[in-house]
Design an enzyme around this catalytic site. Structure first.
Site, PDB file in Angstrom:
ATOM      1  N   LYS A 171      21.043  -6.843  15.221  1.00 23.50           N
ATOM      2  CA  LYS A 171      21.273  -8.087  15.940  1.00 23.50           C
ATOM      3  C   LYS A 171      22.632  -8.622  15.473  1.00 23.50           C
ATOM      4  O   LYS A 171      22.753  -9.158  14.382  1.00 23.50           O
ATOM      5  CB  LYS A 171      20.143  -9.088  15.643  1.00 23.50           C
ATOM      6  N   GLU A 246      23.015 -10.055   1.376  1.00 22.93           N
ATOM      7  CA  GLU A 246      24.364 -10.341   0.864  1.00 22.93           C
ATOM      8  C   GLU A 246      24.681 -11.736   1.365  1.00 22.93           C
ATOM      9  O   GLU A 246      24.966 -11.949   2.540  1.00 22.93           O
ATOM     10  CB  GLU A 246      25.361  -9.302   1.374  1.00 22.93           C
ATOM     11  N   CYS A 280      33.384 -13.882   2.417  1.00 25.03           N
ATOM     12  CA  CYS A 280      32.402 -14.302   1.413  1.00 25.03           C
ATOM     13  C   CYS A 280      32.885 -14.057  -0.003  1.00 25.03           C
ATOM     14  O   CYS A 280      32.352 -14.654  -0.948  1.00 25.03           O
ATOM     15  CB  CYS A 280      31.071 -13.598   1.648  1.00 25.03           C
ATOM     16  N   GLU A 378      31.365 -23.748  -0.968  1.00 27.19           N
ATOM     17  CA  GLU A 378      32.207 -22.722  -0.370  1.00 27.19           C
ATOM     18  C   GLU A 378      32.923 -23.304   0.849  1.00 27.19           C
ATOM     19  O   GLU A 378      32.284 -23.849   1.749  1.00 27.19           O
ATOM     20  CB  GLU A 378      31.343 -21.532   0.045  1.00 27.19           C
TER      21      GLU A 378
END
Length: 475
Positions: A171, A246, A280, A378
């Site tokens: 997906k 992750e 990331c 972040e």
């Protein structure tokens, strides 16, 4: 560019409602994909389940041949795939081409690594026994991938899954499904059998819900936010699926007093501004020793101001658009919060909207303090906050003050200092004098709330295998 889904070797979904894909550099509609849900996802899972027996019984060498052909096709179509990626995600074209090569490296690596799914013979504890360990594929894999690396985050999962003998349902994200569809078109061209690879686009809640609840799916692999990752863990628990995650990061960069300043500047630039800071593992917090702070800042600011912002398809662009308005607003919120609390803007510090597209100038903040929002969340954008430190221990303390542990960086020419920092940091990936540590042959993944499992390296294959112990009576 109107595309369909791929289920059991057929392109389908043309009769469904459409999900528009926009070019983040222009705001224009670039293409559309079907808005699928539970029903279509169930069909894809059923196809993968039916294909599993025959695919898993192929030899590792046969499966490797398919992956090698897919690798070749991906590289042959580098220009087309890169252009699709830039137009739906925004990253500069040269970065998209680099990602295509990076994506292909995972297919190539796991084509070979699949031939090394070794079991072992265990010495028996008494006569009349033969004891052994066998490895076998886990089964149907459900993959949910992110928008910031539309090709590599798929091949990093697809490569080991297929090499291990698993079948695959992916997906892709709503923002960047077209790159994924092109990859699956290449899977079809490579001759991968029907049902082995399936792709479903559309409603993330409905598709994800079916992947998590369907008993035929035995593994979920996800790259995305920690918030969503926690939700998937809870949902996977009901059927005790194998899961690899992750998740988000908040990467610190420590620049010590003995660092080669020019090397550190280049390394921080490479880490921080790749993909416009929308990665990331990009450096999110920079801690520079007071003895070299001013020299580092001067050189870093100078190079930051040279970075050109614009459409990724335009020559010379180094920083592309922000993926969407929400991402843009979060970046500006972090910058304004730091500025209001006394940080100085040494470069950039502002963004702009143009025809429904959002851009943010590469920004350097100095005089940053630990309590500022940008040092605790972040940012996911082209902003480098720099905090002055007075010792190696202070740098380690600040670096570890986060629930995340994906990537971290240290710049030092001292082996003893470097080893001290590396040993002390609670992070799954560490770049030592290296701002770009990722590689197909190396394990990628985080500690703490940055995830579970590893992708890449020999560890990346293990997440797609089950361990079966067999004890045989020989007398």
């Amino acid at each position: 560019m109107d595309k369909k889904m791929y289920i059991n070797g057929e392109w389908t979904g043309g009769d469904l409602e459409k999900l528009e894909v926009r070019n983040p550099a222009t705001g224009e509609v670039y293409g559309s994909v079907p808005m699928a849900g539970e029903k279509e996802t169930r069909k894809a899972i059923d196809a993968a389940y039916r294909a599993f027996d025959s695919w898993s019984q192929l030899t590792a060498y046969d499966r490797a041949d398919y992956l090698k052909k897919l690798t070749r096709l991906l590289l042959e179509n580098e220009d087309e795939v890169a252009e699709i990626m830039t137009k739906e995600m925004g990253k500069p074209l040269h970065e998209s081409k680099g990602e295509v090569q990076y994506a292909a490296s995972y297919l190539e690596w796991f084509a070979e690594e699949g031939k090394r799914m070794y079991g072992r013979i265990i010495p028996p504890h008494k006569q009349g026994k033969h004891m052994e360990v066998r490895k076998q594929p886990v089964g149907v894999v459900g993959a949910i991938t992110p928008w910031n690396f539309p090709a590599a985050m798929i091949t990093r999962k697809l490569g080991p899954a297929l090499a291990a003998g698993c079948t695959f349902v992916v997906k892709p994200p709503e923002e960047t499904p077209l790159t994924a569809i092109k990859l699956v078109e290449l899977c079809e061209e490579a001759g991968i059998p029907k049902g082995v690879v399936n792709l479903v686009t559309g409603d993330p809640k409905a598709i994800g819900g079916e992947l998590l609840s369907n008993p035929h799916v035995r593994k979920i692999t996800f790259t995305g936010s920690t918030q969503v990752g926690k939700l998937l863990m809870k949902q996977a628990a009901d059927s005790v699926k194998k899961i690899s995650l992750e998740l988000g990061g908040h990467a610190p960069i420590i620049v010590l007093d003995d660092a080669d300043v020019d090397k550190a500047v280049d390394g921080v630039l490479a880490s921080k501004f790749r993909n416009g800071g929308q990665t990331c593992i990009c450096g999110n917090r920079v801690y520079v020793h007071e003895d070299i702070h001013d020299e580092f800042v001067d050189k870093f600011v100078k190079k930051t101001k040279e970075l050109q912002v614009g459409d990724g398809m335009e020559e010379g662009t180094m920083i592309g658009p922000i993926i969407n308005k929400a991402g843009f607003e979060k970046i500006d919120k972090h910058v304004r919060n730091a500025e209001n609390q006394g940080a100085e803007i040494a470069a950039g510090g502002e963004g702009y909207e143009k025809d429904g597209a959002y851009f943010y100038k590469p920004t350097v903040l100095t005089g940053v303090k630990p309590a500022m929002l940008i040092m605790n969340e972040e940012t996911f954008g082209p902003v480098a906050p720099i905090q002055k430190i007075s010792s190696i221990d202070e740098g380690i303390k600040y670096a570890n003050q986060t629930p995340f542990g994906l990537a971290a960086y240290v710049f030092t020419e001292s082996v003893s200092k470097g080893n001290k920092v590396v040993n002390a940091l609670d992070y799954g990936i560490i770049g030592w004098n290296d701002g770009v540590p990722s590689a197909a042959q190396a394990p990628f993944g985080g500690m703490k709330q940055s995830g579970l499992g590893r992708e890449g390296g020999k560890e990346g294959l293990e997440d797609y295998l089950e361990t079966k112990y067999v004890s045989i009576g020989t007398e």
